[in-house]
Design a protein around this motif. Structure first.
Motif, PDB file in Angstrom:
ATOM      1  N   UNK A 121       3.366  62.249  20.023  1.00 32.90           N
ATOM      2  CA  UNK A 121       4.430  61.253  19.939  1.00 32.90           C
ATOM      3  C   UNK A 121       5.055  61.332  18.556  1.00 32.90           C
ATOM      4  N   UNK A 122       6.381  61.419  18.484  1.00 30.51           N
ATOM      5  CA  UNK A 122       7.036  61.652  17.186  1.00 30.51           C
ATOM      6  C   UNK A 122       6.766  60.528  16.203  1.00 30.51           C
ATOM      7  N   UNK A 123       6.620  60.920  14.939  1.00 34.89           N
ATOM      8  CA  UNK A 123       6.377  59.962  13.873  1.00 34.89           C
ATOM      9  C   UNK A 123       7.358  60.155  12.736  1.00 34.89           C
ATOM     10  N   UNK A 130       6.136  72.079   4.141  1.00 36.98           N
ATOM     11  CA  UNK A 130       4.717  72.087   3.808  1.00 36.98           C
ATOM     12  C   UNK A 130       4.235  73.531   3.709  1.00 36.98           C
ATOM     13  N   UNK A 131       3.765  73.960   2.528  1.00 37.77           N
ATOM     14  CA  UNK A 131       3.194  75.306   2.428  1.00 37.77           C
ATOM     15  C   UNK A 131       1.668  75.248   2.471  1.00 37.77           C
ATOM     16  N   UNK A 132       1.062  76.089   3.292  1.00 40.33           N
ATOM     17  CA  UNK A 132      -0.393  76.171   3.379  1.00 40.33           C
ATOM     18  C   UNK A 132      -0.801  77.631   3.253  1.00 40.33           C
ATOM     19  N   UNK A 154       8.499  72.271   8.427  1.00 41.55           N
ATOM     20  CA  UNK A 154       8.939  70.909   8.123  1.00 41.55           C
ATOM     21  C   UNK A 154       8.007  69.925   8.827  1.00 41.55           C
ATOM     22  N   UNK A 155       7.205  69.185   8.051  1.00 42.36           N
ATOM     23  CA  UNK A 155       6.166  68.339   8.669  1.00 42.36           C
ATOM     24  C   UNK A 155       6.679  66.959   9.071  1.00 42.36           C
ATOM     25  N   UNK A 156       6.021  66.408  10.078  1.00 41.96           N
ATOM     26  CA  UNK A 156       6.238  65.011  10.466  1.00 41.96           C
ATOM     27  C   UNK A 156       4.904  64.455  10.943  1.00 41.96           C
ATOM     28  N   UNK A 157       4.562  63.277  10.455  1.00 41.88           N
ATOM     29  CA  UNK A 157       3.356  62.617  10.943  1.00 41.88           C
ATOM     30  C   UNK A 157       3.527  62.300  12.427  1.00 41.88           C
ATOM     31  N   UNK A 158       2.461  62.416  13.179  1.00 49.55           N
ATOM     32  CA  UNK A 158       2.540  62.329  14.635  1.00 49.55           C
ATOM     33  C   UNK A 158       1.358  61.534  15.170  1.00 49.55           C
ATOM     34  N   UNK A 181      -2.819  63.778  12.361  1.00 48.27           N
ATOM     35  CA  UNK A 181      -2.048  64.635  13.254  1.00 48.27           C
ATOM     36  C   UNK A 181      -0.643  64.781  12.697  1.00 48.27           C
ATOM     37  N   UNK A 182      -0.090  65.968  12.806  1.00 48.85           N
ATOM     38  CA  UNK A 182       1.288  66.193  12.365  1.00 48.85           C
ATOM     39  C   UNK A 182       1.868  67.380  13.121  1.00 48.85           C
ATOM     40  N   UNK A 183       3.184  67.429  13.140  1.00 44.55           N
ATOM     41  CA  UNK A 183       3.885  68.570  13.713  1.00 44.55           C
ATOM     42  C   UNK A 183       4.557  69.360  12.602  1.00 44.55           C
ATOM     43  N   UNK A 184       4.835  70.626  12.884  1.00 41.73           N
ATOM     44  CA  UNK A 184       5.579  71.487  11.971  1.00 41.73           C
ATOM     45  C   UNK A 184       6.728  72.111  12.748  1.00 41.73           C
TER      46      UNK A 184
END
Length: 204
Positions: A121-123, A130-132, A154-158, A181-184
Motif C-alpha cells: 500500500x503506497x506510503x 536511495x543508494x545501497x 526512488x524510495x517510498x515508505x510502504x 517496508x518500502x518500495x523503490x
C-alpha cells in the motif's frame, strides 16, 4: 522490500557458503525480502521473489541469497552459474489489489513453496535516490565469492502484508511482519563484476 528480524529458532537451516554465518543483532537475525518486477530496459525482463540473509565472513559483512524464485529460465541458469544464487522457477502475478490508489498485489506460486502473497500500500515518498552497496557471499564451484551488488532507486515508505503458505518454504514468516517496508521506483540493480577479469582471486 521488507526488512525482517527472525528469532534463531525460527530461521530455516539454509546451506551457507563455507565460513559464512548469520549476522545476529540483539539475538535476532535480519533478512530482506525483495518482490521485483524487472523491466525490459534491463538485461532481462522477469519477476522475482528473493530472500537475502544478513551474514558475516570473518570481519566482513554482507548478505547471502538463500531462497529465490524467478519466472525466467535464463535468469535461473545465469544466477546459478555466474553467482551461485539458488534460483528456482515459479509463476508470478502482479496486479492492482483494490482499495487505495497504487496498491499492488504480488503473488508467487512454486513447488514446495505453495502460494505467497504480498500486498503493498503506497506510503510517503522520501526525497532523493536511495543508494545501497553491499556484497553477496555466494559459493560457486566450491569457492566463496564476495559478489558486489549496487542498488539505487526512488524510495517510498510502504505498508505491506506478506502472507506465505504456512506449509511452504517461507511459512516461518507468516507469524510476523516486516519491521520496515518500502518500495523503490525507477530502480537500478547491478550484481556482479564489470568484466570476467574483475572476478577477484581474493575470494570471500
Amino acid at each position: 522490500v521488507g526488512l525482517w528480524t527472525v528469532r534463531a529458532g525460527r530461521l530455516p537451516r539454509w546451506p551457507l557458503p563455507e565460513g559464512v554465518r548469520p549476522l545476529a543483532v540483539g539475538g535476532r537475525y535480519p533478512l530482506l525480502t525483495f518482490c521485483v518486477d524487472y523491466s525490459p530496459e534491463g538485461t532481462l525482463a522477469y519477476r522475482e521473489l528473493l530472500v537475502a540473509l544478513a551474514v558475516r565472513r570473518g570481519r566482513r559483512t554482507g548478505c547471502t541469497a538463500v531462497a529465490v524464485w524467478v519466472d525466467s529460465e535464463r535468469s535461473r541458469a545465469g544466477g546459478r552459474t555466474l553467482w551461485g544464487i539458488p534460483k528456482e522457477l515459479g509463476e508470478f502475478a502482479l496486479e492492482p489489489a483494490g482499495g487505495a490508489a497504487g496498491t499492488e498485489h504480488f503473488r508467487l506460486r512454486a513447488p514446495r513453496t505453495g502460494e505467497v502473497r504480498a500486498v503493498f500500500r503506497p506510503g510517503r515518498p522520501l526525497p532523493g535516490r536511495l543508494p545501497v552497496r553491499t556484497r553477496l557471499f555466494q559459493e560457486v564451484d566450491g569457492q566463496v565469492l564476495a559478489v558486489p551488488a549496487h542498488l539505487t532507486g526512488r524510495p517510498a515508505l510502504t505498508r505491506a502484508s506478506f502472507r506465505p503458505d504456512p506449509a511452504g518454504a517461507l511459512g516461518f514468516l507468516g507469524r510476523g511482519r516486516p519491521v520496515l517496508s518500502f518500495t523503490l521506483e525507477d530502480f537500478r540493480f547491478r550484481v556482479g563484476f564489470r568484466s570476467p577479469r574483475d572476478r577477484p582471486d581474493r575470494r570471500g
